[in-house]
Design a protein around this motif. Structure first.
Motif, PDB file in Angstrom:
ATOM      1  N   GLU A  70      36.543  -6.628 -18.690  1.00 19.03           N
ATOM      2  CA  GLU A  70      37.179  -5.441 -19.276  1.00 19.03           C
ATOM      3  C   GLU A  70      37.584  -5.772 -20.705  1.00 19.03           C
ATOM      4  O   GLU A  70      38.149  -6.839 -20.957  1.00 19.03           O
ATOM      5  N   GLU A  81      42.414  -8.588 -24.399  1.00 21.07           N
ATOM      6  CA  GLU A  81      43.274  -7.648 -25.128  1.00 21.07           C
ATOM      7  C   GLU A  81      43.579  -8.234 -26.501  1.00 21.07           C
ATOM      8  O   GLU A  81      43.959  -9.390 -26.621  1.00 21.07           O
ATOM      9  N   GLY A  94      42.381 -11.777 -27.479  1.00 18.46           N
ATOM     10  CA  GLY A  94      41.213 -12.063 -28.311  1.00 18.46           C
ATOM     11  C   GLY A  94      40.559 -10.780 -28.755  1.00 18.46           C
ATOM     12  O   GLY A  94      41.015  -9.682 -28.409  1.00 18.46           O
ATOM     13  N   LEU A 151      50.819  -7.064 -25.596  1.00 23.51           N
ATOM     14  CA  LEU A 151      50.323  -6.271 -24.464  1.00 23.51           C
ATOM     15  C   LEU A 151      49.662  -7.169 -23.434  1.00 23.51           C
ATOM     16  O   LEU A 151      49.837  -6.988 -22.220  1.00 23.51           O
ATOM     17  N   ILE A 157      52.046   3.530 -24.394  1.00 24.97           N
ATOM     18  CA  ILE A 157      52.522   2.263 -23.822  1.00 24.97           C
ATOM     19  C   ILE A 157      53.072   1.328 -24.904  1.00 24.97           C
ATOM     20  O   ILE A 157      53.242   0.136 -24.682  1.00 24.97           O
ATOM     21  N   GLY A 200      40.090  -4.459 -23.571  1.00 22.70           N
ATOM     22  CA  GLY A 200      41.220  -3.545 -23.785  1.00 22.70           C
ATOM     23  C   GLY A 200      42.106  -3.484 -22.548  1.00 22.70           C
ATOM     24  O   GLY A 200      42.098  -2.490 -21.821  1.00 22.70           O
ATOM     25  N   GLY A 234      47.227  -2.805 -18.243  1.00 19.55           N
ATOM     26  CA  GLY A 234      46.707  -3.510 -17.071  1.00 19.55           C
ATOM     27  C   GLY A 234      46.405  -2.582 -15.905  1.00 19.55           C
ATOM     28  O   GLY A 234      45.984  -3.030 -14.839  1.00 19.55           O
ATOM     29  N   THR A 279      37.602  -0.057 -22.907  1.00 14.23           N
ATOM     30  CA  THR A 279      38.566   1.041 -22.827  1.00 14.23           C
ATOM     31  C   THR A 279      39.123   1.438 -24.187  1.00 14.23           C
ATOM     32  O   THR A 279      40.211   2.000 -24.283  1.00 14.23           O
ATOM     33  N   THR A 337      47.614   3.509 -25.609  1.00 11.77           N
ATOM     34  CA  THR A 337      47.850   4.413 -24.479  1.00 11.77           C
ATOM     35  C   THR A 337      47.258   3.853 -23.196  1.00 11.77           C
ATOM     36  O   THR A 337      46.304   3.071 -23.239  1.00 11.77           O
ATOM     37  N   GLY A 348      45.414  -3.345 -22.310  1.00 12.04           N
ATOM     38  CA  GLY A 348      46.498  -2.370 -22.447  1.00 12.04           C
ATOM     39  C   GLY A 348      47.613  -2.652 -21.459  1.00 12.04           C
ATOM     40  O   GLY A 348      48.161  -3.749 -21.409  1.00 12.04           O
ATOM     41  N   LEU A 376      38.528   0.675 -30.957  1.00  9.07           N
ATOM     42  CA  LEU A 376      38.322  -0.756 -30.737  1.00  9.07           C
ATOM     43  C   LEU A 376      38.419  -1.409 -32.122  1.00  9.07           C
ATOM     44  O   LEU A 376      37.579  -1.165 -32.985  1.00  9.07           O
ATOM     45  N   VAL A 377      39.503  -2.184 -32.337  1.00  5.67           N
ATOM     46  CA  VAL A 377      39.722  -2.681 -33.694  1.00  5.67           C
ATOM     47  C   VAL A 377      38.791  -3.842 -34.007  1.00  5.67           C
ATOM     48  O   VAL A 377      38.356  -4.575 -33.125  1.00  5.67           O
TER      49      VAL A 377
HETATM   50  N1  SAH Z   1      42.729   0.037 -19.982  1.00  5.83           N
HETATM   51  C1  SAH Z   1      43.992   0.266 -20.629  1.00  5.83           C
HETATM   52  C2  SAH Z   1      43.808   1.205 -21.794  1.00  5.83           C
HETATM   53  C3  SAH Z   1      44.396   0.633 -23.003  1.00  5.83           C
HETATM   54  S1  SAH Z   1      44.055   1.471 -24.512  1.00  5.83           S
HETATM   55  C4  SAH Z   1      45.034   0.747 -19.649  1.00  5.83           C
HETATM   56  O1  SAH Z   1      44.665   1.112 -18.524  1.00  5.83           O
HETATM   57  O2  SAH Z   1      46.226   0.727 -19.974  1.00  5.83           O
HETATM   58  C5  SAH Z   1      42.898   0.349 -25.244  1.00  5.83           C
HETATM   59  C6  SAH Z   1      43.342  -1.059 -25.459  1.00  5.83           C
HETATM   60  O3  SAH Z   1      42.308  -1.718 -26.179  1.00  5.83           O
HETATM   61  C7  SAH Z   1      44.612  -1.226 -26.296  1.00  5.83           C
HETATM   62  O4  SAH Z   1      45.544  -1.983 -25.585  1.00  5.83           O
HETATM   63  C8  SAH Z   1      44.126  -1.961 -27.541  1.00  5.83           C
HETATM   64  O5  SAH Z   1      45.076  -2.862 -28.080  1.00  5.83           O
HETATM   65  C9  SAH Z   1      42.898  -2.677 -27.031  1.00  5.83           C
HETATM   66  N2  SAH Z   1      41.931  -3.061 -28.071  1.00  5.83           N
HETATM   67  C10 SAH Z   1      41.596  -2.394 -29.189  1.00  5.83           C
HETATM   68  N3  SAH Z   1      40.674  -3.078 -29.885  1.00  5.83           N
HETATM   69  C11 SAH Z   1      40.413  -4.207 -29.182  1.00  5.83           C
HETATM   70  C12 SAH Z   1      39.539  -5.311 -29.378  1.00  5.83           C
HETATM   71  N4  SAH Z   1      38.755  -5.404 -30.459  1.00  5.83           N
HETATM   72  N5  SAH Z   1      39.525  -6.281 -28.441  1.00  5.83           N
HETATM   73  C13 SAH Z   1      40.322  -6.207 -27.343  1.00  5.83           C
HETATM   74  N6  SAH Z   1      41.156  -5.187 -27.097  1.00  5.83           N
HETATM   75  C14 SAH Z   1      41.200  -4.188 -27.994  1.00  5.83           C
END
Ligand code: SAH
Length: 222
Positions: free
Chosen positions: A90, A113, A139, A118, A61, A92, A96, A157, A66, A94, A214-215
């Motif tokens: 939720e 996110e 955040g 994104l 994405i 992450g 949505g 996620t 992904t 991503g 998860l960064v």
């Molecule tokens: N649920 C999403 C999956 C996205 S992949 C979907 O259905 O499309 C995981 C997402 O987690 C990515 O967009 C990434 O940028 C985000 N992410 C990674 N580390 C994060 C953090 N510390 N806090 C929030 N989001 C995070």
């Protein structure tokens, strides 16, 4: 599109059967299947990926992220056993897509996110598709979203090196969290965490998975 949404549902059901010994069930709830049937996944993937929108596979994405595999989205949603009046967090957002599925099964979904671009595009997309019970913010998900806590359910996620303590804190007694735990691009395990009425935590291993990490901090592009 080479596959239809019905094909996707059939693939999910097959994956459930294939993994039944790990996930402890041979079918997902009808509510979850109905939600997966309802959300137009092709609207959540970039145009060059649309042809694969209903394949049971993760897709790119942008921003090195992904949209998760439909089977994993369905399974994680099912494990939360959502009620119509639940509040969900939720981590992450991503694309949505997972957010949209959750929003059909709960009263309100808060989603965090870390990549601003994104978060902004997911928000626009979900508004355009008329999902009205969702709030998204940019955040670091390690901190959860304390203002709206406690949550009946939390879904992460992206794979965490360990379970962020703030997320455990923000879970309601009786609440459930699904989270992949493990090192970046290495062996990761999906866990179902439950907090009982006395605030005791139990964790159950579900199955091995592969998620983006998860960064820890803010990515440079923010
Ligand atoms: N649920 C999403 C999956 C996205 S992949 C979907 O259905 O499309 C995981 C997402 O987690 C990515 O967009 C990434 O940028 C985000 N992410 C990674 N580390 C994060 C953090 N510390 N806090 C929030 N989001 C995070």
């Amino acid at each position: 599109m080479t596959k239809s949404r019905e094909n996707m549902i059939a693939d999910i059901k097959q994956n459930v059967l294939r993994t039944r010994q790990y996930i402890g069930k041979d079918k997902l709830s009808l509510r979850v299947i109905a939600a997966m049937q309802n959300v137009p996944r092709e609207q959540f993937v970039p145009s060059e990926e649309k042809i694969l929108a209903y394949a049971d596979t993760p897709l790119a994405i942008g921003h090195k992220q992904t949209i998760s595999q439909p089977f994993i989205v369905a399974l994680m949603t099912d494990l939360l056993e959502l009620n119509a009046d639940d509040t969900v967090l939720e981590i992450g957002t991503g694309s949505g897509y997972q957010t949209a599925v959750l929003s059909l099964l709960a009263r309100k979904v808060y989603s965090v996110e870390v990549i601003r671009a994104l978060a902004v595009s997911a928000k626009k997309r979900l508004q355009k598709l008329n999902y009205n019970n969702i709030e998204i913010r940019t955040g670091n998900g390690h901190d959860g979203w304390p203002e709206h806590a406690p949550y009946d359910a939390i879904i992460v996620t992206a794979a965490a090196a360990s379970i962020p303590p703030a997320l455990i804190e923000q879970l309601k007694p009786g609440g459930k969290m699904v989270i992949p735990v493990g090192l970046p691009y290495q062996h990761q395990e999906l866990f179902l965490i439950t907090k009982d009425e006395r605030n005791e935590i139990e964790s159950r291993y579900i199955l091995s998975v592969v998620f983006v990490p998860l960064v820890q901090g803010n990515p440079p592009e923010n």
